[in-house]
Write an enzyme that holds these catalytic residues in place. Structure first.
Site, mmCIF file in Angstrom:
data_model
loop_
_atom_site.group_PDB
_atom_site.id
_atom_site.type_symbol
_atom_site.label_atom_id
_atom_site.label_comp_id
_atom_site.label_asym_id
_atom_site.label_seq_id
_atom_site.Cartn_x
_atom_site.Cartn_y
_atom_site.Cartn_z
ATOM 1 N N THR A 129 13.608 3.017 -3.200
ATOM 2 C CA THR A 129 12.277 3.422 -3.666
ATOM 3 C C THR A 129 11.234 2.557 -2.970
ATOM 4 O O THR A 129 11.457 1.351 -2.772
ATOM 5 C CB THR A 129 12.108 3.288 -5.188
ATOM 6 O OG1 THR A 129 10.699 3.291 -5.500
ATOM 7 C CG2 THR A 129 12.707 2.020 -5.761
ATOM 8 N N ASP A 131 8.666 1.539 -4.226
ATOM 9 C CA ASP A 131 7.973 0.719 -5.226
ATOM 10 C C ASP A 131 8.513 -0.710 -5.342
ATOM 11 O O ASP A 131 7.861 -1.570 -5.923
ATOM 12 C CB ASP A 131 8.065 1.378 -6.613
ATOM 13 C CG ASP A 131 7.493 2.788 -6.635
ATOM 14 O OD1 ASP A 131 6.633 3.084 -5.780
ATOM 15 O OD2 ASP A 131 7.913 3.591 -7.483
ATOM 16 N N ARG A 158 -10.607 0.140 7.873
ATOM 17 C CA ARG A 158 -11.448 -1.038 8.076
ATOM 18 C C ARG A 158 -12.442 -0.804 9.222
ATOM 19 O O ARG A 158 -13.596 -1.229 9.161
ATOM 20 C CB ARG A 158 -10.588 -2.277 8.353
ATOM 21 C CG ARG A 158 -11.404 -3.557 8.375
ATOM 22 C CD ARG A 158 -10.572 -4.738 8.785
ATOM 23 N NE ARG A 158 -9.622 -5.169 7.777
ATOM 24 C CZ ARG A 158 -9.935 -5.866 6.696
ATOM 25 N NH1 ARG A 158 -11.184 -6.163 6.444
ATOM 26 N NH2 ARG A 158 -9.002 -6.244 5.844
ATOM 27 N N ARG A 166 -19.576 -0.935 4.572
ATOM 28 C CA ARG A 166 -19.259 -0.389 3.254
ATOM 29 C C ARG A 166 -18.176 -1.195 2.555
ATOM 30 O O ARG A 166 -17.528 -2.051 3.161
ATOM 31 C CB ARG A 166 -18.739 1.047 3.419
ATOM 32 C CG ARG A 166 -19.829 2.055 3.679
ATOM 33 C CD ARG A 166 -19.244 3.400 4.022
ATOM 34 N NE ARG A 166 -20.269 4.429 4.018
ATOM 35 C CZ ARG A 166 -20.161 5.590 4.630
ATOM 36 N NH1 ARG A 166 -19.056 5.891 5.289
ATOM 37 N NH2 ARG A 166 -21.134 6.469 4.581
ATOM 38 N N GLY A 174 3.173 2.747 -6.165
ATOM 39 C CA GLY A 174 3.934 1.661 -6.780
ATOM 40 C C GLY A 174 4.385 1.979 -8.197
ATOM 41 O O GLY A 174 4.961 1.146 -8.884
ATOM 42 N N ALA A 190 -7.066 -8.530 2.227
ATOM 43 C CA ALA A 190 -8.005 -7.838 1.321
ATOM 44 C C ALA A 190 -9.034 -8.793 0.721
ATOM 45 O O ALA A 190 -8.792 -9.990 0.593
ATOM 46 C CB ALA A 190 -7.215 -7.163 0.199
ATOM 47 N N ARG A 258 5.187 7.508 1.633
ATOM 48 C CA ARG A 258 6.627 7.753 1.478
ATOM 49 C C ARG A 258 7.268 8.279 2.759
ATOM 50 O O ARG A 258 8.490 8.405 2.834
ATOM 51 C CB ARG A 258 6.860 8.748 0.330
ATOM 52 C CG ARG A 258 6.566 8.166 -1.036
ATOM 53 C CD ARG A 258 7.686 8.439 -2.025
ATOM 54 N NE ARG A 258 7.950 9.821 -2.212
ATOM 55 C CZ ARG A 258 7.628 10.530 -3.293
ATOM 56 N NH1 ARG A 258 6.983 9.928 -4.286
ATOM 57 N NH2 ARG A 258 7.953 11.781 -3.408
HETATM 58 O O1 F6P Z 1 8.649 6.109 -7.100
HETATM 59 C C1 F6P Z 1 8.050 6.461 -5.901
HETATM 60 C C2 F6P Z 1 6.709 7.077 -6.131
HETATM 61 O O2 F6P Z 1 6.142 7.395 -4.871
HETATM 62 C C3 F6P Z 1 5.722 6.246 -6.949
HETATM 63 O O3 F6P Z 1 5.111 5.243 -6.181
HETATM 64 C C4 F6P Z 1 4.785 7.295 -7.448
HETATM 65 O O4 F6P Z 1 4.184 6.897 -8.669
HETATM 66 C C5 F6P Z 1 5.680 8.483 -7.675
HETATM 67 O O5 F6P Z 1 6.837 8.270 -6.879
HETATM 68 C C6 F6P Z 1 5.082 9.809 -7.296
HETATM 69 O O6 F6P Z 1 5.994 10.802 -7.621
HETATM 70 P P1 F6P Z 1 5.878 12.324 -7.163
HETATM 71 O O7 F6P Z 1 6.286 12.398 -5.721
HETATM 72 O O8 F6P Z 1 6.835 13.032 -8.063
HETATM 73 O O9 F6P Z 1 4.451 12.720 -7.335
#
Ligand code: F6P
Length: 327
Positions: A129, A131, A158, A166, A174, A190, A258
């Site tokens: 994942t 996250d 940036r 801005r 996450g 940041a 992702r």
């Molecule tokens: O767990 C991975 C993730 O991309 C999280 O960061 C996010 O909250 C969630 O999945 C989004 O899920 P979906 O693709 O079902 O909208």
């Protein structure tokens, strides 16, 4: 490796993550090396319910180590959460003659594996994942690539924020955790980072760092917000605009984080984890999660793993606090 297992299934479930394909490849090739057949279950738990499968041999996983997404597809299955769905999944395992199942995903995937283990199947989980929120493992497949993908976009943002002087507020994925946002925030330098693990003190965590940066000569600002923060990036953007009159733009990076070809770290971690998962099964172990702790690959009982909790790395948070607002 001993070999009591003759045929295993492998599936990916929940949100996809770069490196899942590398893990599937490692599972299939390691299995072949141990004389174990491998069947890919497609579309996560739904595929196990509907008997959606593909036979996987060493060559069917050629040239996927560099591909994002998952060749097995993935899904979030409501039906599998029901006892009836789980019974249908077990029936598919029996019909296909699977001795064991490897699931690549997050906590939801491990919960699913546990349900099947309770019904007698040998199971092993691999944390995948973006996250990085799996408690038993210091690292989850996909996290590094997602950090880099977010950084690439933020570097581009940036440029335009600098030209227009801005304030940019960027929402990073996450789920409920701030690991991704915190690391991305440190890596992009940041102005401020807001994560759900720390109650937001608007003055000290947000406005004061912006003021310090302005006093230091900055005319553009980069604020990173984890999606799990109440109200998300839009509410943070409004607070900034109301309090500072800075021209503020909000960007939600979303699912772009992702995708993409996995980084070397994700390919290598996925490869080791896939290897370890098959090794555990070949040694007769079951109900385990492969995990990384420091430099070492270890494994935990799934129930124990699901009861563990993971907090935000305090040292990284302190480093972020020391460095923000003085960019
Ligand atoms: O767990 C991975 C993730 O991309 C999280 O960061 C996010 O909250 C969630 O999945 C989004 O899920 P979906 O693709 O079902 O909208």
């Amino acid at each position: 490796m001993e070999n009591q297992i003759h045929r295993i299934g492998v599936l990916t479930s929940g949100g996809d993550a770069p490196g899942m394909n590398a893990a599937v490849r490692a599972v299939v090739r390691t299995a072949q090396d141990c004389g174990i057949e491998c069947v890919g279950i497609r579309r996560g738990w739904n595929g196990l319910i509907t008997s959606d499968f593909v036979q996987l041999g060493a060559t069917s996983v050629s040239h996927i180590i560099d591909k994002g997404g998952t060749i097995l597809y993935t899904a979030r299955s409501e039906e599998f959460k029901t006892p009836a769905g789980q019974e249908r999944a077990v029936a598919t395992c029996k019909m296909l003659g699977l001795d064991a199942l490897i699931g690549i995903g997050g906590d939801g995937t491990f919960q699913g594996l546990l349900r099947l283990a309770e019904r007698g199947l040998s199971v092993v989980g691999i944390p995948g994942t973006i996250d990085n929120d799996i408690a038993c493992s210091s690292y989850t497949i996909g996290y590094d690539t997602a950090c880099n993908t977010a950084l690439e976009s933020i570097d581009k943002l940036r440029d335009t924020m600098q030209s227009h002087e801005r304030c940019s507020v960027v929402e990073v994925m996450g789920h409920r955790a701030g690991h991704l946002a915190l690391n991305v925030g440190v890596a992009c330098g940041a102005t401020a980072v807001i994560v759900p693990e720390h109650p937001v003190d608007i003055e000290n965590d947000l406005l004061e760092p912006i003021r310090r940066a302005r006093l230091g000569g900055r005319t553009h600002f980069m604020v990173i917000v984890a999606e799990g923060v109440d109200g998300g990036a839009y509410s943070v953007g409004k607070v900034i605009e109301d309090a500072t009159a800075l021209d503020t733009r909000v960007t939600v990076l979303g699912h772009i984080q992702r995708g993409g070809s996995p980084s070397s770290r994700d390919r290598i971690t996925a490869t080791y984890m896939g290897f370890e998962a098959v090794r555990l099964l070949a040694e007769g172990k079951t109900c385990r999660v492969v995990a990384l702790q420091g430099e070492n690959y270890v494994d935990y009982d799934i129930t124990e793993a699901l009861q563990m909790s993971k907090s935000l790395d305090q040292h990284t948070y302190e480093v972020m606090r020391a460095l923000t607002g003085v960019q």
